[in-house]
Scaffold this motif. Structure first.
Motif, mmCIF file in Angstrom:
data_model
loop_
_atom_site.group_PDB
_atom_site.id
_atom_site.type_symbol
_atom_site.label_atom_id
_atom_site.label_comp_id
_atom_site.label_asym_id
_atom_site.label_seq_id
_atom_site.Cartn_x
_atom_site.Cartn_y
_atom_site.Cartn_z
ATOM 1 N N ASN A 22 19.950 -0.113 21.970
ATOM 2 C CA ASN A 22 19.498 0.642 20.804
ATOM 3 C C ASN A 22 18.448 1.674 21.184
ATOM 4 O O ASN A 22 18.359 2.724 20.568
ATOM 5 N N SER A 23 17.619 1.358 22.169
ATOM 6 C CA SER A 23 16.574 2.276 22.605
ATOM 7 C C SER A 23 16.195 1.933 24.040
ATOM 8 O O SER A 23 16.540 0.867 24.540
ATOM 9 N N TYR A 24 15.474 2.854 24.672
ATOM 10 C CA TYR A 24 14.957 2.571 26.000
ATOM 11 C C TYR A 24 13.795 3.504 26.288
ATOM 12 O O TYR A 24 13.677 4.574 25.703
ATOM 13 N N SER A 25 12.935 3.072 27.190
ATOM 14 C CA SER A 25 11.796 3.863 27.611
ATOM 15 C C SER A 25 12.196 4.670 28.837
ATOM 16 O O SER A 25 12.856 4.162 29.739
ATOM 17 N N LYS A 26 11.800 5.933 28.887
ATOM 18 C CA LYS A 26 12.168 6.778 30.020
ATOM 19 C C LYS A 26 11.413 6.395 31.284
ATOM 20 O O LYS A 26 11.897 6.593 32.386
ATOM 21 N N THR A 27 10.220 5.829 31.133
ATOM 22 C CA THR A 27 9.433 5.476 32.306
ATOM 23 C C THR A 27 9.762 4.078 32.824
ATOM 24 O O THR A 27 9.714 3.832 34.016
ATOM 25 N N ASP A 28 10.076 3.150 31.935
ATOM 26 C CA ASP A 28 10.433 1.786 32.323
ATOM 27 C C ASP A 28 11.801 1.488 31.723
ATOM 28 O O ASP A 28 11.926 1.233 30.532
ATOM 29 N N LYS A 29 12.821 1.524 32.542
ATOM 30 C CA LYS A 29 14.196 1.415 32.053
ATOM 31 C C LYS A 29 14.508 0.056 31.427
ATOM 32 O O LYS A 29 15.413 -0.066 30.618
ATOM 33 N N ASP A 30 13.759 -0.980 31.795
ATOM 34 C CA ASP A 30 14.021 -2.308 31.251
ATOM 35 C C ASP A 30 13.302 -2.559 29.932
ATOM 36 O O ASP A 30 13.631 -3.500 29.228
ATOM 37 N N ALA A 31 12.334 -1.724 29.580
ATOM 38 C CA ALA A 31 11.556 -1.936 28.365
ATOM 39 C C ALA A 31 12.274 -1.325 27.163
ATOM 40 O O ALA A 31 13.018 -0.368 27.276
ATOM 41 N N THR A 32 12.034 -1.924 25.995
ATOM 42 C CA THR A 32 12.545 -1.360 24.743
ATOM 43 C C THR A 32 11.385 -1.253 23.770
ATOM 44 O O THR A 32 10.350 -1.909 23.918
ATOM 45 N N PHE A 33 11.553 -0.442 22.760
ATOM 46 C CA PHE A 33 10.520 -0.277 21.741
ATOM 47 C C PHE A 33 10.719 -1.316 20.656
ATOM 48 O O PHE A 33 11.832 -1.594 20.238
ATOM 49 N N MET A 34 9.604 -1.873 20.206
ATOM 50 C CA MET A 34 9.649 -2.848 19.130
ATOM 51 C C MET A 34 8.681 -2.393 18.048
ATOM 52 O O MET A 34 7.585 -1.927 18.335
ATOM 53 N N ARG A 35 9.098 -2.521 16.815
ATOM 54 C CA ARG A 35 8.243 -2.132 15.704
ATOM 55 C C ARG A 35 7.306 -3.281 15.366
ATOM 56 O O ARG A 35 7.703 -4.425 15.229
ATOM 57 N N MET A 36 6.008 -2.938 15.210
ATOM 58 C CA MET A 36 5.007 -3.930 14.842
ATOM 59 C C MET A 36 4.910 -3.996 13.327
ATOM 60 O O MET A 36 5.472 -3.172 12.612
ATOM 61 N N LYS A 37 4.175 -4.964 12.838
ATOM 62 C CA LYS A 37 3.951 -5.073 11.397
ATOM 63 C C LYS A 37 3.177 -3.864 10.910
ATOM 64 O O LYS A 37 2.377 -3.274 11.636
#
Length: 101
Positions: free
Chosen positions: A77-92
């Motif tokens: 669904n998403s990915y970080s350009k600097t860390d390919k294994d990381a994804t963005f998560m929405r906080m409260k």
């Protein structure tokens, strides 16, 4: 460019309707070469020459980069350009109702 297109539109080799289904790197390079050939020998503005040179140098490289990013996003669904294994998560949401990543 519009004036040149109208002149070239009456030739049998020029398509009248653009197709926006899929953009391919080879097709972009061929289109840029076709525009350069159509404008060769004609009096055109320097800004147009600069934009065509920029497109010739950068668009094929950028298209390859976008195709690679699109292939990554087909699996996720998403990915970080600097860390390919990381994804963005929405906080409260905080008290100001600002959603943060």
């Amino acid at each position: 460019m519009e004036k040149v297109y109208k002149e070239e539109q009456h030739t049998p080799n020029t398509p009248n309707t653009p197709d926006f289904e899929a953009i391919e790197t080879d097709k972009v390079e061929a289109d840029i070469a076709q525009i350069n050939n159509a404008l060769k020998g004609k009096d055109i503005d320097n800004k147009i020459k600069q934009k065509l040179n920029y497109a010739k140098k950068n668009w094929s490289v950028n298209m390859a980069k976008y195709e690679k990013q699109d292939a990554i996003l087909k699996e996720r669904n998403s990915y970080s350009k600097t860390d390919k294994d990381a994804t963005f998560m929405r906080m409260k949401d905080n008290h100001m109702q600002n959603g943060q990543l």
